[in-house]
Design an enzyme around this catalytic site. Structure first.
Site, short mmCIF file in Angstrom:
data_model
loop_
_atom_site.label_atom_id
_atom_site.label_comp_id
_atom_site.label_asym_id
_atom_site.label_seq_id
_atom_site.Cartn_x
_atom_site.Cartn_y
_atom_site.Cartn_z
N VAL A 48 48.83 47.62 39.66
CA VAL A 48 48.53 46.42 38.87
C VAL A 48 49.53 45.31 39.15
O VAL A 48 50.73 45.47 38.95
CB VAL A 48 48.54 46.74 37.36
CG1 VAL A 48 48.01 45.54 36.58
CG2 VAL A 48 47.74 47.99 37.05
N SER A 49 49.02 44.18 39.62
CA SER A 49 49.87 43.03 39.95
C SER A 49 49.70 41.93 38.91
O SER A 49 48.59 41.66 38.46
CB SER A 49 49.47 42.49 41.33
OG SER A 49 50.05 41.21 41.51
#
Ligand SMILES: *[C@@H]1O[C@H](CO)[C@@H](O)[C@H](O)[C@H]1NC(C)=O
Ligand SMILES: *[C@@H]1O[C@H](CO)[C@@H](O)[C@H](O)[C@H]1NC(C)=O
Ligand SMILES: *[C@@H]1O[C@H](CO)[C@@H](O)[C@H](O)[C@H]1NC(C)=O
Ligand SMILES: *[C@@H]1O[C@H](CO)[C@@H](O)[C@H](O)[C@H]1NC(C)=O
Ligand SMILES: *[C@@H]1O[C@H](CO)[C@@H](O)[C@H](O)[C@H]1NC(C)=O
Length: 749
Positions: free
Chosen positions: A317-318
């Site tokens: 997850v960015s």
């Protein structure tokens, strides 16, 4: 009345209070704590990106350890949870914290019931992990980074312990919009279609929040939330210490709570608060102490309210939610490889700060602020609307496992985990921080040149090569022991139960789908093995990067593509299955009320063998004719004479290396406001709007400290100035001397 209660009298008192009001109604004893853990702000490599050039050069805002302790009563079961503004937990930090807690409290807090979790900021000083791979770019172990963290954790738990009082706990959940995207969507697509169809998104958007309310006053004392998004809003080129988006969310939440409380008390007593408010803002509610022999310390309040934003299954997850693009062409990167015509370094993720061209913030600071605000605002929603009260037992299970060769039963077959190893996709880095040229995510082969480099370090055994398939072994860290272990073999896993909430402490970064599978398996086991204590309403959260660090955990299917997360899944294709199998054992034991008999092999304490190649500063002097604290570059007033919102006045002082004294719970700089002929501190280096920057002058002999203030929207018009605080030693054996200096006054209208 007694002023300094002894532990015994405190316990007796608590028993009495507890019996009278709270515990009879199924409530808990609750305490919170928070302590400054800002490490060395000059010349120390930052933990996270593995970028040799990213060394600290100042502070954007401070790092803190935030803790809560919950107990069923003075004698009853309890656990402590600590959230760190750090890249991750560290085995050696955990070991030393437990030693210190043992000498204070005996066996009250131990490895079973203490969880230490990192927010995953990539903007904190490194060198506090004991395995070689994690201290290569920091040039080994950095005792000053380590000590700051250990002490802060200890102090935050001590505060929480000493403030234990009867109270109630509420839980709430909701979705955080647009604070994370999947940075390896092609790997996510490897997961079975039927499984993916059960979820609306390729990331988890849910935030789970606990709200702690004091039983006596009815006032809230804290809130901790769990939500998955990387601490990579600040880039790999940033050199200012920062808590990144989770640290920012915590700063905003605690400031918001202070201002709400202040507003409500203010309206009750008097409406004449604006000047007082300025005074309180700078000091966190306490009158600030003046310059002392220890230098200036703005005393932060003794944690009347602690807001923790904790990390979860963050693997893929960015926070750079605009997606990744090629820096040369502006076009989208290769979907499967995250590269641009074969070059991994050109494919970089964009944060929400980028598009706002009129912004006065650099992109990464604005991105940190926006992603922080999105979490902070959801947390306020959940906090103010929390209704569901938590009741039920406090319980915990903890075990150590040797992940080198765990046997895992899968569909009737027995498979094994492998010694730790990294694939070439690890060297390619991610779109949040691209790695080394010559690698791409998804690589399953290594070229001759890198093979030779690898074999020079350590040729992997044939067993390892076969075991890690389809990962190509770039670094066989689990087989490298010179001069000491390169990777962990022994990992802790832990379950903490607070009524119908269960926290799973995992020592790494689970991808979205890996986290879902783990939560589901644990929940099913708790329900099927339990006696009705657990049901479909049981809340399971993953606390990522907790107790120690072992990089990533991807699913078996994601592992096939060998993107960064899979290439960094240390123990081979069955790593996740091993976690699920072992967590199910803990869940079963918890559901049945059985204790864990075999607690597993203890992890090693490698403190005595750590290499330390980074030098401490060895003495500073000001340039000839100058004193520390003298101005090198004074305020330049704008046309019209006064600054406005959004302007950035700054001043530069001759200064010494900030490593002589970290000014813990203090500040390297303040913006002071003139009030009734007194200078009153208004902002310090823990405020989002005040920057402390440190560098050497052109001759590389003398230090310069710059204070830069982003005049905030809520500023009061008036006369201001900068004041810098620091400390110096003439030589390594000289005493530490404290100094201060002030800029000229300037107007803000
Ligand atoms: C507190 O009062 C100030 C000034 O009236 C206002 O700007 C601020 O929004 C209030 N804070 C909260 C949390 O209500
Ligand atoms: C506000 O403060 C001033 C002095 O600082 C005082 O003279 C005045 O009475 C106060 N007003 C109220 C409403 O308390
Ligand atoms: C990505 O790889 C998959 C197979 O691994 C392939 O089916 C797909 O076409 C590729 N996508 C692109 C855009 O290259
Ligand atoms: C973990 O297991 C491996 C393989 O059995 C063994 O060689 C190693 O010594 C163990 N590690 C520790 C720290 O016990
Ligand atoms: C330092 O070097 C820069 C660029 O080389 C120059 O512009 C500046 O004037 C120098 N400063 C001092 C104090 O010598």
């Amino acid at each position: 009345m007694f002023l300094y209660p002894s532990p015994t009298s405190l316990i007796v008192g608590l028993v009495a209070i507890c019996a009278l009001i709270a515990c009879a109604h199924g409530d808990y004893l609750i305490g919170v704590g928070s302590y400054d853990m800002t490490g060395p702000a000059a010349g120390v490599n930052m933990m996270g990106y593995g970028n040799l050039e990213q060394v600290t050069a100042g502070i954007h805002f401070r790092l803190r350890a935030r803790a809560f302790v919950v107990a069923e009563g003075p004698q009853g079961e309890r656990f402590a949870f600590v959230n760190l503004d750090a890249g991750m937990a560290s085995q050696l930090v955990t070991i030393k914290v437990l030693e210190r807690l043992k000498s204070r409290y005996g066996n009250l807090y131990n490895e079973d019931n203490v969880a230490i979790s990192g927010t995953h900021t990539h903007a904190g000083p490194g060198g506090y992990l004991q395995y070689i791979l994690y201290s290569v770019t920091s040039l080994g172990f950095v005792p000053q980074s380590f000590d700051a963290i250990v002490t802060a954790i200890e102090m935050s738990i001590v505060q929480a312990h000493e403030s234990l009082k009867p109270g109630s706990i509420f839980i709430n959940k909701g979705d955080v919009e647009n604070a994370g995207i999947n940075r390896s969507p092609s790997a996510y697509l490897f997961n079975p279609l039927e499984e993916r169809e059960r979820y609306p998104r390729d990331v988890d958007t849910e935030m789970t929040l606990l709200k702690f309310v004091d039983g006596g006053s009815g006032k809230s004392i804290g809130a901790f939330s769990w939500f998955a998004t990387h601490g990579t809003s600040m880039s790999k080129d940033n050199k200012l210490i920062s808590g990144d988006n989770k640290g920012a969310a915590a700063r905003f939440f605690e400031d918001w709570f202070d201002s709400t409380t202040r507003n409500s008390t203010a309206s009750a007593s008097s409406s004449n608060t604006s000047k007082k408010a300025m005074e309180i803002k700078a000091t966190g509610g306490q009158p600030c102490s003046k310059t002392t022999s220890q230098g200036f310390k703005v005393r932060k309040n003794k944690a009347p309210f602690v807001g923790g934003f904790c990390q979860s299954n963050v693997g893929d997850v960015s926070p750079n939610v605009l997606g990744a693009f090629c820096t040369d062409t502006g076009l989208a990167c290769d979907f499967n490889r995250s590269s641009c015509h074969g070059d991994d370094r050109l494919c970089v993720g964009r944060g929400p700060g980028l598009v706002i061209c009129w912004s006065r913030y650099p992109d990464e600071i604005l991105s940190t602020k926006i992603i922080g605000e999105r979490q902070f605002k959801k947390a306020i929603d959940l906090f103010t609307s929390a209704q569901q009260q938590i009741t039920g037992k406090i319980d915990y299970r903890h075990i150590y496992l040797n992940f080198t060769n765990l046997e895992v039963e899968l569909d009737g077959k027995v498979v094994k985990t492998c010694p730790a190893a990294l694939g070439p996709g690890f060297a390619a880095g991610t779109t949040d921080g691209p790695g080394v040229f010559g690698f791409q995510q998804g690589d399953t082969e290594i070229n001759e040149f890198w093979k030779r480099v690898r074999d020079f370090l350590k040729e992997p055994s044939q067993y390892q090569v076969d075991c890690q398939e389809p990962k190509a072994v770039l670094l066989s860290t689990g087989e490298m022991f010179e001069p000491y272990a390169w990777a962990p073999a022994i990992l802790p896993i832990q379950m903490l139960r607070l009524g119908k909430m269960v926290i799973l402490s995992v020592p790494g970064e689970f991808t979205t789908m890996a986290g879902r599978r783990l939560r589901e398996a644990v929940k099913e086991t708790l329900i099927s093995e339990g006696n009705g204590d657990f049901d479909t309403e049981t809340h399971i959260v993953i606390a990522g990067l907790t107790n120690t660090y072992s990089q990533y955990v991807a699913t078996f299917e994601e592992y096939k593509q060998q993107r960064y997360e899979a290439a960094s899944t240390l123990y081979g294709p069955h790593t996740l299955s091993a976690y699920i199998q072992e967590f199910k054992k803990l869940a079963k034991a918890m559901a049945k009320g059985e204790k864990i008999i075999r607690k597993g092999p203890s992890p090693p304490d490698l403190s005595s063998v750590q290499l330390k190649l980074l030098l401490d500063p060895f003495g500073d002097s000001p340039p000839p004719g100058k004193n520390f604290g003298d101005i090198e570059n004074d305020i330049t007033s704008p046309k019209g004479g006064s600054f406005r919102k959004g302007d950035r006045p700054s001043a530069t002082f001759w200064s010494a290396n900030p490593r002589y004294d970290l000014l813990t719970e203090g500040t390297f700089g303040v913006v002071e406001m003139l009030q009734a002929e007194r200078w009153v501190p208004a902002y310090d280096d823990d405020d989002f709007c005040l920057y402390f920057k440190w560098k050497l002058d052109n001759s590389s002999l003398y230090g310069l400290a710059t204070l830069e203030w982003e005049v905030p929207d809520e500023v009061s018009a008036g006369v201001y100035r900068f004041r810098h605080f620091g400390s110096a030693k003439k030589t390594t054996i000289s005493p530490t001397k404290y100094f201060t200096g002030a800029s000229s006054a300037f107007m803000v209208s």
